[in-house]
Design an enzyme around this catalytic site. Structure first.
Site, PDB file in Angstrom:
ATOM      1  N   SER A 189       6.426  -0.494   6.587  1.00 30.21           N
ATOM      2  CA  SER A 189       5.609   0.451   5.819  1.00 30.21           C
ATOM      3  C   SER A 189       4.125   0.491   6.125  1.00 30.21           C
ATOM      4  O   SER A 189       3.416   1.354   5.605  1.00 30.21           O
ATOM      5  CB  SER A 189       5.801   0.214   4.330  1.00 30.21           C
ATOM      6  OG  SER A 189       7.015   0.797   3.918  1.00 30.21           O
ATOM      7  N   LYS A 239      -3.401   1.029  -1.683  1.00 37.38           N
ATOM      8  CA  LYS A 239      -2.032   1.497  -1.936  1.00 37.38           C
ATOM      9  C   LYS A 239      -1.701   1.177  -3.388  1.00 37.38           C
ATOM     10  O   LYS A 239      -2.007   0.083  -3.870  1.00 37.38           O
ATOM     11  CB  LYS A 239      -1.073   0.777  -0.978  1.00 37.38           C
ATOM     12  CG  LYS A 239       0.382   1.207  -1.121  1.00 37.38           C
ATOM     13  CD  LYS A 239       1.278   0.480  -0.119  1.00 37.38           C
ATOM     14  CE  LYS A 239       2.726   0.950  -0.184  1.00 37.38           C
ATOM     15  NZ  LYS A 239       3.593   0.263   0.813  1.00 37.38           N
ATOM     16  N   SER A 287       6.338   3.430   3.672  1.00 38.71           N
ATOM     17  CA  SER A 287       5.986   3.843   2.335  1.00 38.71           C
ATOM     18  C   SER A 287       4.480   3.965   2.089  1.00 38.71           C
ATOM     19  O   SER A 287       4.083   4.588   1.112  1.00 38.71           O
ATOM     20  CB  SER A 287       6.559   2.852   1.324  1.00 38.71           C
ATOM     21  OG  SER A 287       5.991   1.562   1.499  1.00 38.71           O
TER      22      SER A 287
HETATM   23  N1  GLN Z   1      11.531   2.072   5.207  1.00 38.20           N
HETATM   24  C1  GLN Z   1      11.835   0.763   4.728  1.00 38.20           C
HETATM   25  C2  GLN Z   1      12.494   0.831   3.379  1.00 38.20           C
HETATM   26  O1  GLN Z   1      12.644   1.907   2.863  1.00 38.20           O
HETATM   27  C3  GLN Z   1      10.613  -0.106   4.690  1.00 38.20           C
HETATM   28  C4  GLN Z   1       9.775   0.082   3.490  1.00 38.20           C
HETATM   29  C5  GLN Z   1       8.634  -0.871   3.421  1.00 38.20           C
HETATM   30  O2  GLN Z   1       8.269  -1.493   4.394  1.00 38.20           O
HETATM   31  N2  GLN Z   1       8.086  -1.016   2.228  1.00 38.20           N
HETATM   32  O3  GLN Z   1      12.868  -0.162   2.823  1.00 38.20           O
END
Ligand code: GLN
Length: 493
Positions: free
Chosen positions: A178, A79, A154
């Protein structure tokens, strides 16, 4: 064999490499060709063909010299929230376009040391803020099961790359879901370990008290192999857990007391929080999750009703704490030391303003503003402090549940993957969909997504399993037992 090399997961590839059925150079070449023909997915932001070939050769040489471990020669991709030497590190942001990190993140360095072959960097939401990979400055990622849908986020590039069989496994990070949510949306397996299990050193920070790295792969076994190599104490991360190295695969394979061949999970108590099965839960998701739970009963587990009464509150709590920490973490992007700097400016203040206005995307700006607001004098007590108190209560609620059960199960997300663009510009819609992943994040508990079936439009549905602190081995064990009895994790788009 060589036409099918992409069908091998980590464990299968590890065996094929050990048996000299195939070389790392061959697999790497095969995957480089394959990912070239899958560029339409938008999963990769950078492919390092030269570096991958060199790493594969080195892995083959090490193997010939009798110095190979389980992951030697296994291709992976990272990532783009992990900094890497010799490959760009953008965090999905224009702010870091062109940034060349002088060091590797600990997770990356450990996987390199284990002999994995890094193919490149994977797309993600800007600074990991999002649930659909639609907030990446470098374009969306398409879900391999249906190109008109999002892969989740994400870690959307990681999920799509593994689901499309472009790479056997990828790294991801999970601050509020994420790893688990994109794994669920894309039909793969992912585990977010207990906070502190994987080092945050070199992981571009979003919300430091929540950020945690983990593997995304096809099966629990593949995740276990990766996690054993990625995890472990790191003195360069002040919140790293001080524990001896763990063999998660061995833990996954351990036999429960009282287990039988037909009932490997005999005696395991799985708690179902009633708040994880609200009336608003999509019928297809509910159906797949219930069917998976019935399978767990066949495997010997007992289902018990539990409650996490503050589940709904985890949304406002998370969306106060995470932006608060983000507003602080992202202050380092000031155009001075690294990252984007505006081409023209009058004085220092204007340089800051223009650099940050140009470099950050709309969701990141929104969070910086929310975070600054909830931390500001006069609002701190009303928002940030209240959120911190509730966070503790949410963690305590889990401990009360674990008096009655060994693991907690439920859906990962309220629906299957939605269509690209469908959420329009209503960020709150996406925030609400995080409801089932945020509680474990706030509590710092390990959570997993396990492919559990299919819903609307033939889209994958994930089952979420949550364990108590440092129960990764138990989670992987329960997921592995399910995967021995089902084939959802082997299905491909
Ligand atoms: N969807 C969540 C956010 O937008 C989690 C994102 C994540 O885990 N990096 O913060």
């Amino acid at each position: 064999m060589s036409a099918d090399l992409h069908t091998l997961g980590v464990a299968a590839l590890s065996r094929a490499l050990a048996g000299k059925v195939v070389s790392s150079a061959e697999v790497t070449e095969h995957l480089l060709t394959r990912l070239d023909s899958h560029q339409h997915l938008g999963a990769f932001l950078h492919v390092d063909a030269g570096g991958a070939r060199a790493a594969a050769r080195a892995a083959d040489t090490a193997r010939a010299a009798g110095q190979a471990g389980a992951l030697t020669g296994v291709p992976v991709a990272h990532k783009d929230i992990f900094v890497t030497r010799g490959m760009p590190s953008t965090a999905g942001s224009k702010m870091l376009a062109g940034y060349d990190s002088p060091f590797d993140a600990t997770v990356v360095a450990r996987l390199n040391a284990a002999g994995t072959v890094p193919l490149g960097k994977l797309n993600c939401d800007e600074f990991a803020m999002g649930s659909a990979n639609e907030n990446s400055a470098f374009g969306p990622v398409r879900n391999p099961w249906d190109g008109t849908r999002v892969p989740g986020g994400s870690s959307g590039g990681s999920a799509a790359a593994v689901a499309a069989r472009l790479v056997p496994a990828a790294t991801g990070t999970d601050t509020g879901g994420s790893i688990r949510q994109p794994a669920s949306f894309s039909g793969i397996t992912g585990i977010k370990p207990t906070y502190g299990v994987c080092s945050r050193f070199g992981m571009i920070a979003f919300a430091s008290s929540l950020d945690q790295a983990g593997p995304m792969a096809r099966s629990a076994e593949d995740c276990a192999l990766l996690l054993s190599a990625m995890s472990g104490f790191d003195e360069r991360d002040a919140t790293s857990a001080q524990r001896p190295p763990q063999d998660f695969r061995a833990q996954m394979l351990s036999v429960r007391e009282g287990a039988t061949a037909a009932q490997p999970l005999r005696g395991l108590r799985i708690g179902l929080p009633k708040e994880f099965f609200p009336a608003a839960l999509a019928a297809d998701v509910n159906g797949a999750v219930r069917a998976a739970l019935a399978e767990y009963e066949k495997l010997g587990a007992t289902l018990v009703d539990v409650s996490l009464p503050r589940t709904e509150l985890s949304i406002p709590v998370y969306y106060i704490i995470a932006p608060a920490e983000a507003s602080s973490n992202l202050s380092r992007f000031d155009g001075v030391r690294y990252g984007h700097r505006a081409a023209q400016y009058g004085d220092l203040l204007e340089m800051y303003k223009k650099s940050r206005s140009e470099g950050f995307g709309p969701e990141v700006k929104r969070r910086i503003m929310i975070g600054t607001y909830v931390l500001s004098h006069g609002y701190y007590d009303a928002y940030y402090l209240q959120a911190q108190k509730l966070r503790r209560m949410i963690a305590d609620d889990f401990q009360a549940c674990f008096q009655q059960c060994d693991l907690i199960a439920g859906p990962v997300a309220p629906t299957v993957a939605w269509k690209i663009g469908e959420q329009g510009d209503d960020p709150v819609k996406a925030y609400l969909a995080d409801i089932f992943t945020l509680p474990a994040s706030l509590a710092g508990l390990p959570g997993m997504s396990v492919p559990a079936g299919f819903g609307e439009g033939g889209m994958p549905v994930g089952l979420q399993l949550i364990g108590n602190y440092f129960a990764e081995g138990q989670l992987l064990h329960a997921a592995h037992a399910f995967q021995q009895a089902t084939d959802f994790h082997t299905r491909t788009p």
